[in-house]
Every structure is written in C-alpha cells, then in structure tokens.
Design a protein around this motif. Structure first.
Motif, PDB file in Angstrom:
ATOM      1  N   ALA A 176      33.512  44.165  40.162  1.00 57.03           N
ATOM      2  CA  ALA A 176      33.475  43.523  41.478  1.00 57.03           C
ATOM      3  C   ALA A 176      32.049  43.390  42.007  1.00 57.03           C
ATOM      4  CB  ALA A 176      34.319  44.316  42.471  1.00 57.03           C
ATOM      5  N   THR A 192      29.209  43.074  40.152  1.00 58.92           N
ATOM      6  CA  THR A 192      28.362  42.161  39.392  1.00 58.92           C
ATOM      7  C   THR A 192      28.574  40.738  39.892  1.00 58.92           C
ATOM      8  OG1 THR A 192      30.023  41.730  37.706  1.00 58.92           O
ATOM      9  CG2 THR A 192      28.572  43.616  37.369  1.00 58.92           C
ATOM     10  N   GLY A 193      27.578  39.905  39.649  1.00 58.25           N
ATOM     11  CA  GLY A 193      27.636  38.549  40.184  1.00 58.25           C
ATOM     12  C   GLY A 193      28.665  37.651  39.523  1.00 58.25           C
ATOM     13  N   TRP A 209      31.890  36.692  38.470  1.00 54.24           N
ATOM     14  CA  TRP A 209      33.329  36.946  38.526  1.00 54.24           C
ATOM     15  C   TRP A 209      34.088  36.004  37.609  1.00 54.24           C
ATOM     16  CZ3 TRP A 209      35.504  38.400  44.005  1.00 54.24           C
ATOM     17  CH2 TRP A 209      34.807  39.529  44.464  1.00 54.24           C
ATOM     18  N   ARG A 210      33.426  34.954  37.176  1.00 57.19           N
ATOM     19  CA  ARG A 210      34.128  33.949  36.388  1.00 57.19           C
ATOM     20  C   ARG A 210      34.188  34.271  34.906  1.00 57.19           C
ATOM     21  NH1 ARG A 210      34.783  29.363  39.652  1.00 57.19           N
ATOM     22  NH2 ARG A 210      34.864  30.196  41.753  1.00 57.19           N
ATOM     23  N   PRO A 226      29.415  36.916  45.581  1.00 52.52           N
ATOM     24  CA  PRO A 226      29.987  37.552  46.776  1.00 52.52           C
ATOM     25  C   PRO A 226      29.054  38.565  47.438  1.00 52.52           C
ATOM     26  CG  PRO A 226      31.633  37.411  45.068  1.00 52.52           C
ATOM     27  CD  PRO A 226      30.354  36.920  44.461  1.00 52.52           C
ATOM     28  N   ILE A 257      35.957  35.813  51.122  1.00 59.65           N
ATOM     29  CA  ILE A 257      35.394  35.932  49.772  1.00 59.65           C
ATOM     30  C   ILE A 257      36.372  35.388  48.734  1.00 59.65           C
ATOM     31  CG2 ILE A 257      34.660  37.565  47.986  1.00 59.65           C
ATOM     32  CD1 ILE A 257      32.623  37.272  50.174  1.00 59.65           C
ATOM     33  N   ARG A 262      36.343  31.649  48.769  1.00 59.72           N
ATOM     34  CA  ARG A 262      35.125  31.148  48.136  1.00 59.72           C
ATOM     35  C   ARG A 262      35.258  31.108  46.623  1.00 59.72           C
ATOM     36  NH1 ARG A 262      29.778  32.025  50.412  1.00 59.72           N
ATOM     37  NH2 ARG A 262      29.158  32.708  48.354  1.00 59.72           N
ATOM     38  N   GLU A 263      35.857  32.149  46.083  1.00 67.61           N
ATOM     39  CA  GLU A 263      35.959  32.281  44.628  1.00 67.61           C
ATOM     40  C   GLU A 263      37.257  31.697  44.076  1.00 67.61           C
ATOM     41  OE1 GLU A 263      33.435  33.676  42.760  1.00 67.61           O
ATOM     42  OE2 GLU A 263      32.283  33.774  44.621  1.00 67.61           O
ATOM     43  N   GLY A 264      38.053  31.174  44.970  1.00 67.65           N
ATOM     44  CA  GLY A 264      39.309  30.581  44.518  1.00 67.65           C
ATOM     45  C   GLY A 264      40.291  31.599  43.962  1.00 67.65           C
TER      46      GLY A 264
END
Lengths: 208, 208
Positions: A200, A202-203, A205-206, B83, B143, B146-148
């Motif tokens: 969570a 770390t930048g 997330w994808r 985030p 958040i 934003r990240e879907g």
DNA sequence: TTGTCAATTGTCAGTGGCTGTCATTAGCCT
DNA sequence: AGGCTAATGACAGCCACTGACAATTGACAA
C-alpha cells in the motif's frame, strides 16, 4: 484479597461491571442509565462512581484488559526482533492467551458484544481512540528502550507505533462490522492487513 | 445571505462561536459553561443548542474548517500521483492557503490557541480523534476512486490513509506541545516526519 | 401597509451524568 | 467489647442537553 473487606469490594466491582456490560450490550449504552445499573446490583449511584470515574470507564474496562495483555506481549518480545516485527508478533501470538485472560473476568462472548457496542457508539468510540493514543505513547517508549533510543530525540519509535496502530484500527473496524466476529477471525484479518501495508505504501499499485 | 433572516442567523452563529472560542482559550474548556457563552452573546441557552449539537461541536468547529480544506486539496491533486504522494502534497501545499481560509472566520491566533486547548483537553481530544476517523474514511474513498478501486474489496486505500493519518497525528501532537507553535513550523515538522516513515518501517534502525 | 404564515427565539420543566458533604454502617484490630 | 477507619448511603446541587409550547420577528402577498 486477604480481608473480607477487600473481597467484598472486588465482588461489588465485578457485579457492577457485569451488570453494566449486560445492560449496555442488550439495551444499548446510551439507553442505559447509571441508575439502571446500580438498581440491578442494588447499590447507591454514588457507589458506582466510586468504582468507575464515569460511565465510559465501565464500558471500556474489559477492552483495557486486552490492551494491557498486548502491551505485556510486546515487552516480552526478544530484543533482536525489528520493532515492526515485534509488534506484529505480539499481536499474533498474544491472541492465543487472550481468550483465557478475558474469560477469567467475563464471558468472551460478552466481551465481543461489548466491542461492537463500543465501535458503534460515538462517545465510546471517541473515548476508546483517546485511550489508544495513550497506549501508543507507552508502546513508543517500550520500542525506544528496546533500541536504546531517546523517544523525544528520535522520531522513529513514535512513527512505527503510529503506523502499526493505524493499521490495527482499520483492522478492528473491519472486524467489528464484518460477518465473522470471533477472536480467530481477528487474527487472520490482522495478518492479512499487515501483509498489505508494504504494497500500500509503494507507489505502484497497478503492477500487482 | 439573501434575507435579513439568514444574515441574522449567520451573525448569531458567528457571535456564539467567537465567544465560545474566546472563553475556551482563556478560561479553559471545562471551566466554561454554556451559560457563560450565551451570557456573552445575550441569547438563551436553548439557542446555543440550536446552532451546535453540543459544547464540543463549537470547540471543534474551526478545526473542521481546516480539515475540509485539506480534503479538498487531496481531491484537487493530479490523478497520476501515487496515493501517498498525493496526500503528502495536499498537506504541504494546502498549508499556504490555510491561513486565509481560517482568517476569514476567526483570527488565526485564536485558531492556534484553540488547537492547543483541544490537544490538552481529554474530552475534546477524544472527539477530535473520532472525527479524524470519519475523515479517514472519506479520504480512503477519494483515493480508491482515483485508483479506480473498490474501497470494500481492496484494503490498500484505507491502509495508506491510516498510515498517513497516523503520522499526521504524531506530528500534530509534537507540534502542539512544542515550542514553535505556528503554521510554518507545522509544515516543516510534517515534511520531516513524513521523510522518516520509510526508515522507521525498515528493520535496520542501526545502519543509519 | 397590513395581515397572515413560517421561521427563530425564549421560557420552563425535566432527565441524566457527576460531585461534594456528611451521616451511617460495617469490617478491623487491640 | 469498644474504638478506629474504610465503605456506603442519602441528599443537595451543578451542568449538559432535550422536548414542548408560547412569544416574537422577518417574509411575502393581498
């Protein structure tokens, strides 16, 4: 518990606590007056306030027990463990003995129901959170001592504890509103939440 | 603020708020009764409770303003930011405009003094923490969007926010009890605390 | 402008949490 | 048994807060 006097006090306190918890969990916290509680035990209202500083304190008394248990567990962790790991292990392992600790005072089932009442009663939740902050401060000092640091000088002790507590609070909330509301469920929830903290932060997330 | 009626209401509310803050910050929160406040504005006690649900709400009203400002700042962050970075930037940059936002309602100096009162008054601190929890939930949803992601399905949104908020709370506390108690000091404190989060979470505290 | 309607406020009575005070009771100890 | 002290009860009172109803005051149309 030598004296008859001491034993009597102990019994009065326990009776008040039990009655309070029973009423809080059935009728609800707000809709239970202190007079209701003392009536069930047949003591004066003044006596209630000699044992508990206020209504909240009675409601939070059991949780306090669990908290103290957890803090002890952290203190008992081997010094070579990294701070975060020590906190994690204390929770996970402390859970086993928690059942007995609680059961020695009140039925675990009552404890669990009270927990839900706390989470769903604004004023109790607020008091619980404030208390948690005090615990955080205590934990930070424990961590600092383990690492041979000065809590006031080094920010890290308070920070790890804050992060850890933040995660625990999210877990608690999920637990108290979820379907499976038992001690075992809490442990597994805790583990999976703590596992997700790294990802969570770390930048990316994808990428996973 | 069309009607005279509306303007009058607005003025009454502001007068009550000002009087309350002034009294809370000088005489202390607990030692100020609602009757004291309404006497200063010359309205009935009942009127006070028509504008504020309770004494706490009046005390926390200004902080609420700052909080709303921060949440807006997060919403305004460019979507490509990670985030944690978005939250960080929102705080750091939001600080510049905060001064004006507050000053439009009450003197900043009064706001700062009230902040210290909150941190040092148990019941207010408790209420403040509970409110912070609600904010966390709102932020987690921002958040997630934003990240879907689905807040209920993915743990990470709530986790980042919890971690971030934990750090902010430690910062706040340090700030409110520290020597340099101004908005600028808060910003630099925030930055240095957030920088330390990474190091604090890694296992090796001895290597740096 | 005035009369009617609706919104705002004041008054009052009451509940519940909590505290100080003092008399009463009950365990303790010689 | 009797004096000492700790625990309890009884009572009065403060303060936060609420419901109900009456009085006031701005809004708006006739």
């Amino acid at each position: 518990m030598e004296n008859l006097r001491e034993r009597k006090k102990q019994r009065t306190r326990e009776a008040l606590l039990r009655a309070a918890l029973e009423l809080f969990t059935t009728r609800g916290y707000e809709r239970t007056t202190v007079d209701d509680v003392v009536a069930a035990v047949d003591v004066s209202q003044r006596t209630f306030f000699r044992y508990f500083a206020n209504k909240e304190e009675a409601a939070l008394a059991v949780v306090e027990l669990a908290v103290a248990h957890f803090v002890d567990a952290v203190r008992a962790r081997p010094p070579h463990e990294a701070p975060m790991e020590a906190l994690r292990q204390a929770v996970v392992e402390g859970w086993d003995s928690l059942n007995d600790v609680i059961e020695s005072v009140v039925p675990v089932e009552l404890y669990l129901r009270m927990y839900q009442v706390i989470e769903s009663t604004p004023v109790l939740l607020a008091a619980h959170l404030r208390r948690s902050m005090e615990i955080e401060e205590a934990l930070a000092r424990v961590i600092a001592e383990r690492e041979g640091l000065d809590v006031e000088a080094d920010l890290r002790p308070r920070l790890v504890v804050a992060v850890f507590s933040g995660v625990m609070r999210v877990t608690e909330r999920q637990w108290s509103t979820g379907a499976d509301f038992g001690l075992d469920a809490m442990r597994s929830l805790t583990v999976s939440y703590l596992e997700q903290v790294g990802p969570a932060l770390t930048g990316d997330w994808r990428t996973n």
